[in-house]
Design a protein around this motif. Sequence first.
Motif, short mmCIF file in Angstrom:
data_model
loop_
_atom_site.label_atom_id
_atom_site.label_comp_id
_atom_site.label_asym_id
_atom_site.label_seq_id
_atom_site.Cartn_x
_atom_site.Cartn_y
_atom_site.Cartn_z
N UNK A 41 0.82 -1.22 0.00
CA UNK A 41 0.00 0.00 0.00
C UNK A 41 0.85 1.27 0.00
N UNK A 42 2.08 1.19 0.54
CA UNK A 42 2.96 2.36 0.55
C UNK A 42 3.40 2.74 -0.86
N UNK A 43 3.23 1.84 -1.82
CA UNK A 43 3.59 2.11 -3.21
C UNK A 43 2.44 2.74 -3.99
N UNK A 44 1.26 2.80 -3.38
CA UNK A 44 0.05 3.21 -4.09
C UNK A 44 -0.49 4.52 -3.52
N UNK A 45 -0.73 5.48 -4.40
CA UNK A 45 -1.44 6.69 -4.01
C UNK A 45 -2.73 6.72 -4.83
N UNK A 46 -3.76 7.34 -4.27
CA UNK A 46 -5.05 7.34 -4.96
C UNK A 46 -5.73 8.69 -4.79
N UNK A 47 -6.49 9.03 -5.81
CA UNK A 47 -7.39 10.18 -5.74
C UNK A 47 -8.79 9.63 -6.00
N UNK A 48 -9.59 9.50 -4.95
CA UNK A 48 -10.93 8.95 -5.13
C UNK A 48 -11.87 9.97 -5.76
N UNK A 49 -13.02 9.48 -6.19
CA UNK A 49 -14.04 10.35 -6.78
C UNK A 49 -14.51 11.36 -5.74
N UNK A 50 -14.73 10.90 -4.52
CA UNK A 50 -15.15 11.78 -3.43
C UNK A 50 -13.96 11.97 -2.51
N UNK A 51 -13.43 13.19 -2.49
CA UNK A 51 -12.24 13.48 -1.70
C UNK A 51 -12.57 13.55 -0.22
N UNK A 52 -11.60 13.15 0.61
CA UNK A 52 -11.76 13.26 2.05
C UNK A 52 -10.45 13.78 2.63
N UNK A 53 -10.58 14.77 3.49
CA UNK A 53 -9.43 15.28 4.23
C UNK A 53 -9.85 15.45 5.68
N UNK A 54 -8.88 15.49 6.58
CA UNK A 54 -9.19 15.77 7.97
C UNK A 54 -9.90 17.12 8.04
#
Length: 186
Positions: A51-64
Amino acid sequence: MEVEKGSIYGLVGPNGAGKSTILRHIMGIYRPDSGSVLVDGQPVYENPAVKAKIAAIPDELYYFTSATTRDMMRFYRDMYPRFDRQRFDALGELFHLDPKCPIRRLSKGMQKQAAFWLALSARPEILILDEPVDGLDPVMRRQVWRELMHDVSENGTTVLISSHNLRELEDVCDHVGILSHGKVLL
């Protein structure tokens, strides 16, 4: 479905075809009911090293809740071993966002820009994008595609993209898979 390293692979299909679901399996969010999801021959689910090799941008963004882009940069820096602070600073010139502004106060398009800023700075081996350019204006779309193609050609980044827009995928993808009812048809 098999995706070659250093390629851009697009997934296209109607709503409910399974595009987001397959991406969540590849990210290791969902555990497969059957079959396997492997990255470099390793299972993804419950595998922090993969998982440390994978970054993702989902359709619905979430941030703190009150996070700024700078706060999220620190979080990403701790999560991704290849995070590149110099690239983060350089991409700040491209995106023109205030890194001290809470992300939730940004427009939808600006939030998407912040997501690209962070994901590209993580220098992932695999970048997963679910409807990635929705909300971006045409000029920013072109700049984002240019940065992605640069990462693929210079760093061998593998990119998976889901979209409803086959025309847009044709311009940037090496291969396109057409999904229907959870299966890659073509």
